[in-house]
Design a protein around this motif. Structure first.
Motif, PDB file in Angstrom:
ATOM      1  N   VAL A  40      60.352  52.219   8.701  1.00 54.85           N
ATOM      2  CA  VAL A  40      59.426  53.031   7.901  1.00 54.85           C
ATOM      3  C   VAL A  40      59.990  53.281   6.515  1.00 54.85           C
ATOM      4  O   VAL A  40      59.261  53.244   5.511  1.00 54.85           O
ATOM      5  N   THR A  41      61.299  53.492   6.419  1.00 48.07           N
ATOM      6  CA  THR A  41      61.926  53.748   5.125  1.00 48.07           C
ATOM      7  C   THR A  41      61.963  52.491   4.258  1.00 48.07           C
ATOM      8  O   THR A  41      61.643  52.526   3.071  1.00 48.07           O
ATOM      9  N   LEU A  42      62.338  51.364   4.860  1.00 50.75           N
ATOM     10  CA  LEU A  42      62.426  50.124   4.092  1.00 50.75           C
ATOM     11  C   LEU A  42      61.052  49.633   3.628  1.00 50.75           C
ATOM     12  O   LEU A  42      60.924  49.023   2.566  1.00 50.75           O
ATOM     13  N   SER A  43      60.036  49.886   4.441  1.00 43.40           N
ATOM     14  CA  SER A  43      58.684  49.466   4.050  1.00 43.40           C
ATOM     15  C   SER A  43      57.995  50.450   3.133  1.00 43.40           C
ATOM     16  O   SER A  43      56.825  50.249   2.780  1.00 43.40           O
ATOM     17  N   THR A  44      58.700  51.528   2.744  1.00 49.34           N
ATOM     18  CA  THR A  44      58.192  52.581   1.838  1.00 49.34           C
ATOM     19  C   THR A  44      56.937  53.249   2.383  1.00 49.34           C
ATOM     20  O   THR A  44      56.130  53.780   1.615  1.00 49.34           O
ATOM     21  N   ALA A  45      56.748  53.230   3.709  1.00 49.42           N
ATOM     22  CA  ALA A  45      55.600  53.932   4.293  1.00 49.42           C
ATOM     23  C   ALA A  45      55.866  55.437   4.334  1.00 49.42           C
ATOM     24  O   ALA A  45      55.066  56.240   3.855  1.00 49.42           O
ATOM     25  N   GLY A  46      57.009  55.814   4.919  1.00 49.78           N
ATOM     26  CA  GLY A  46      57.416  57.219   4.909  1.00 49.78           C
ATOM     27  C   GLY A  46      56.463  58.137   5.640  1.00 49.78           C
ATOM     28  O   GLY A  46      55.852  59.023   5.046  1.00 49.78           O
ATOM     29  N   TYR A  47      56.317  57.956   6.977  1.00 49.80           N
ATOM     30  CA  TYR A  47      55.419  58.824   7.741  1.00 49.80           C
ATOM     31  C   TYR A  47      55.928  60.255   7.824  1.00 49.80           C
ATOM     32  O   TYR A  47      55.150  61.193   7.913  1.00 49.80           O
ATOM     33  N   GLY A  48      57.234  60.448   7.824  1.00 50.16           N
ATOM     34  CA  GLY A  48      57.792  61.793   7.917  1.00 50.16           C
ATOM     35  C   GLY A  48      57.962  62.290   9.331  1.00 50.16           C
ATOM     36  O   GLY A  48      58.296  63.473   9.532  1.00 50.16           O
ATOM     37  N   ASP A  49      57.712  61.452  10.349  1.00 50.54           N
ATOM     38  CA  ASP A  49      57.877  61.891  11.731  1.00 50.54           C
ATOM     39  C   ASP A  49      59.341  62.013  12.125  1.00 50.54           C
ATOM     40  O   ASP A  49      59.695  62.788  13.013  1.00 50.54           O
ATOM     41  N   LEU A  50      60.221  61.242  11.432  1.00 48.97           N
ATOM     42  CA  LEU A  50      61.657  61.308  11.681  1.00 48.97           C
ATOM     43  C   LEU A  50      62.378  61.547  10.360  1.00 48.97           C
ATOM     44  O   LEU A  50      61.972  61.012   9.323  1.00 48.97           O
ATOM     45  N   ALA A  51      63.436  62.342  10.431  1.00 48.39           N
ATOM     46  CA  ALA A  51      64.200  62.640   9.221  1.00 48.39           C
ATOM     47  C   ALA A  51      65.624  62.998   9.611  1.00 48.39           C
ATOM     48  O   ALA A  51      65.848  63.719  10.593  1.00 48.39           O
ATOM     49  N   PRO A  52      66.628  62.497   8.847  1.00 52.26           N
ATOM     50  CA  PRO A  52      68.025  62.848   9.153  1.00 52.26           C
ATOM     51  C   PRO A  52      68.334  64.279   8.718  1.00 52.26           C
ATOM     52  O   PRO A  52      67.754  64.799   7.766  1.00 52.26           O
ATOM     53  N   THR A  53      69.276  64.892   9.406  1.00 53.02           N
ATOM     54  CA  THR A  53      69.682  66.267   9.083  1.00 53.02           C
ATOM     55  C   THR A  53      71.125  66.360   8.600  1.00 53.02           C
ATOM     56  O   THR A  53      71.482  67.343   7.938  1.00 53.02           O
ATOM     57  N   THR A  54      71.954  65.407   8.916  1.00 55.85           N
ATOM     58  CA  THR A  54      73.354  65.454   8.502  1.00 55.85           C
ATOM     59  C   THR A  54      73.511  64.911   7.080  1.00 55.85           C
ATOM     60  O   THR A  54      72.636  64.202   6.556  1.00 55.85           O
ATOM     61  N   THR A  55      74.645  65.274   6.470  1.00 51.73           N
ATOM     62  CA  THR A  55      74.915  64.807   5.103  1.00 51.73           C
ATOM     63  C   THR A  55      75.091  63.296   5.056  1.00 51.73           C
ATOM     64  O   THR A  55      74.556  62.617   4.173  1.00 51.73           O
ATOM     65  N   SER A  56      75.807  62.766   6.015  1.00 51.87           N
ATOM     66  CA  SER A  56      76.026  61.327   6.044  1.00 51.87           C
ATOM     67  C   SER A  56      74.709  60.581   6.269  1.00 51.87           C
ATOM     68  O   SER A  56      74.459  59.532   5.662  1.00 51.87           O
ATOM     69  N   GLY A  57      73.860  61.118   7.143  1.00 54.15           N
ATOM     70  CA  GLY A  57      72.570  60.474   7.384  1.00 54.15           C
ATOM     71  C   GLY A  57      71.696  60.452   6.152  1.00 54.15           C
ATOM     72  O   GLY A  57      70.986  59.460   5.887  1.00 54.15           O
ATOM     73  N   ARG A  58      71.745  61.505   5.374  1.00 51.72           N
ATOM     74  CA  ARG A  58      70.948  61.540   4.144  1.00 51.72           C
ATOM     75  C   ARG A  58      71.505  60.578   3.092  1.00 51.72           C
ATOM     76  O   ARG A  58      70.749  59.959   2.341  1.00 51.72           O
ATOM     77  N   ILE A  59      72.825  60.455   3.045  1.00 46.00           N
ATOM     78  CA  ILE A  59      73.421  59.484   2.114  1.00 46.00           C
ATOM     79  C   ILE A  59      73.010  58.060   2.484  1.00 46.00           C
ATOM     80  O   ILE A  59      72.643  57.254   1.625  1.00 46.00           O
ATOM     81  N   VAL A  60      73.030  57.770   3.774  1.00 48.05           N
ATOM     82  CA  VAL A  60      72.606  56.445   4.234  1.00 48.05           C
ATOM     83  C   VAL A  60      71.129  56.219   3.941  1.00 48.05           C
ATOM     84  O   VAL A  60      70.708  55.112   3.593  1.00 48.05           O
ATOM     85  N   THR A  61      70.324  57.260   4.050  1.00 51.87           N
ATOM     86  CA  THR A  61      68.894  57.128   3.747  1.00 51.87           C
ATOM     87  C   THR A  61      68.676  56.805   2.272  1.00 51.87           C
ATOM     88  O   THR A  61      67.803  55.997   1.919  1.00 51.87           O
ATOM     89  N   VAL A  62      69.458  57.424   1.408  1.00 50.00           N
ATOM     90  CA  VAL A  62      69.368  57.103  -0.028  1.00 50.00           C
ATOM     91  C   VAL A  62      69.747  55.643  -0.276  1.00 50.00           C
ATOM     92  O   VAL A  62      69.090  54.925  -1.032  1.00 50.00           O
ATOM     93  N   LEU A  63      70.804  55.195   0.400  1.00 53.50           N
ATOM     94  CA  LEU A  63      71.196  53.789   0.269  1.00 53.50           C
ATOM     95  C   LEU A  63      70.104  52.861   0.790  1.00 53.50           C
ATOM     96  O   LEU A  63      69.863  51.786   0.233  1.00 53.50           O
ATOM     97  N   MET A  64      69.421  53.280   1.857  1.00 55.64           N
ATOM     98  CA  MET A  64      68.314  52.479   2.380  1.00 55.64           C
ATOM     99  C   MET A  64      67.174  52.382   1.371  1.00 55.64           C
ATOM    100  O   MET A  64      66.536  51.332   1.225  1.00 55.64           O
ATOM    101  N   ALA A  65      66.890  53.477   0.678  1.00 52.59           N
ATOM    102  CA  ALA A  65      65.828  53.453  -0.332  1.00 52.59           C
ATOM    103  C   ALA A  65      66.176  52.493  -1.469  1.00 52.59           C
ATOM    104  O   ALA A  65      65.327  51.713  -1.925  1.00 52.59           O
ATOM    105  N   LEU A  66      67.430  52.522  -1.917  1.00 50.00           N
ATOM    106  CA  LEU A  66      67.856  51.581  -2.957  1.00 50.00           C
ATOM    107  C   LEU A  66      67.808  50.144  -2.457  1.00 50.00           C
ATOM    108  O   LEU A  66      67.405  49.227  -3.188  1.00 50.00           O
TER     109      LEU A  66
END
Length: 383
Positions: free
Chosen positions: A186-212
């Motif tokens: 969902v993140t790589l396809s830029t759909a972004g449903y919002g049903d799942l989301a990371p809560t840890t700092t490392s998970g959010r950093i990885v999510t930013v890297l996934m967006a890039l």
């Protein structure tokens, strides 16, 4: 132990690379190096310094990547140490670049790198060296669809497992690895449903890297589609022919319309008996000016269409050929004039020799010829 073994292998790999660089810089072969003296070996060693080359930075970076390792005993400590543990756990995935190195070493470009450089003198002259980046570019150019699919699948698998490892203990939404892969997709396809989301700092950093990473993949995909949809040279010719044909038809219609308007305006001026009218005063009707504008506009469009149909690459090559042909013609003319002048000088020298032989014999050559110095026998024919 695996980290220590990897670092030891890195030193071995870079020692081999350093030896290849020294062989390249010194111009020696392995056989010559074995048979050479100790002094020559010292010169060979000093021909390429490791601490003054880019190899030291590469070795330092690889050793640093493998030294970053999660420490087990701080996993269940304070929150700050827990964050450090998660970050170091994430950095372990950087070691996956070794997979790229394995693919690079087993590629045909790497195996035939020496033959590729030797086959083209320009590559040797400019110091071309096969690198992972050049190998990726060539492979991507030859197989864009396969490389695109491999990069997308690899990123999806790696990021999904990273999110699962980081979020599985602190986030109930990522209890299953399939949930992590769904979130990554969902993140790589830029759909972004919002049903799942990371809560840890490392998970959010990885999510930013996934967006890039997603932006990078979208850019590559757009380039591939644009390249596939780009018209070929033959298709451009057909398109240009249709545009030229359309411009010619419009130009003919504008010319016919202009003639019709001028004929009607002339007839109107003949039948108009009012001395104060515009036609009697020599003024044209607005329809005539409109016809003139339409004719000029269509003519300009036709000229621009014909000019745009020329191939700039072919035109530049033709201009270069014309320039070379003109220079060659000038050189041939100059050589022709030189040959004519030389023939004239040989003829004069021949006449001078015959005249001297008929008048005074061999002793006549002692005297300096009295005719024009441009036709001196010794100077012109090398006597």
């Amino acid at each position: 132990m695996s980290t220590v073994a990897c670092i030891f292998l890195f030193f071995q790999v870079y020692s081999l690379q350093l030896r290849d660089r020294r062989l390249e810089w010194s111009g020696k072969t392995e056989v010559e190096l074995i048979e050479t003296s100790a002094k020559r070996r010292k010169e060979f060693t000093s021909s390429y310094s490791f601490f003054e080359s880019s190899l030291r930075y590469k070795l330092f970076l690889e050793v640093l990547i493998h030294l970053i390792h999660p420490i087990v005993f701080i996993e269940y400590q304070a929150d700050a140490l827990q964050t450090v543990y998660e970050i170091t756990e994430t950095f372990v995935f950087l070691r996956l670049y070794l997979l790229i190195r394995v693919l690079y070493i087993n590629s045909h470009i790497y195996r035939f790198r020496a033959d590729i450089v030797k086959s083209n003198p320009d590559l040797s002259r400019h110091g071309f060296r096969v690198s992972p980046l050049s190998t990726f570019k060539i492979t991507f150019y030859n197989h864009p669809g396969t490389v695109m699919f491999a990069i997308t699948a690899l990123g999806w698998l790696v990021f999904g497992f990273m999110i699962f490892v980081i979020e599985r203990n602190d986030n109930s939404q990522f209890e299953s690895v399939f949930d992590s892969y769904w979130f990554v997709w969902v993140t790589l396809s830029t759909a972004g449903y919002g049903d799942l989301a990371p809560t840890t700092t490392s998970g959010r950093i990885v999510t930013v890297l996934m967006a890039l990473y997603s932006l990078f993949m979208m850019t590559i995909f757009t380039g591939i589609v644009t390249n596939l949809l780009a018209p070929s040279r033959e298709q451009k010719y057909v398109q240009q022919y249709l545009l030229t044909r359309k411009a010619e038809v419009e130009y003919r219609k504008a010319a016919v319309y202009f003639v019709e308007v001028m004929f009607k305006d002339r007839q109107r001026r003949k039948t108009d008996r009012n001395p104060s009218s515009a036609s009697a005063l020599g003024m044209r009707s607005p329809a005539v000016y409109q016809a003139i504008k339409r004719f000029r506009r269509s003519r300009l469009q036709l000229q621009q269409t014909i000019g745009a149909g020329a191939d700039p690459v072919v035109d530049s090559k033709l201009q270069k050929l014309i320039y070379d042909a003109n220079n060659l013609t000038k050189m041939l003319d100059h050589q022709g004039q030189t040959i004519v002048e030389l023939e004239y000088r040989i003829m004069k020298a021949n006449e001078y020799v015959r005249a001297r032989l008929s008048s005074g014999g061999r002793e006549a050559f002692v005297a300096k010829p009295q005719w024009d110095q441009r036709f001196d026998v010794k100077r012109q024919v090398g006597l």
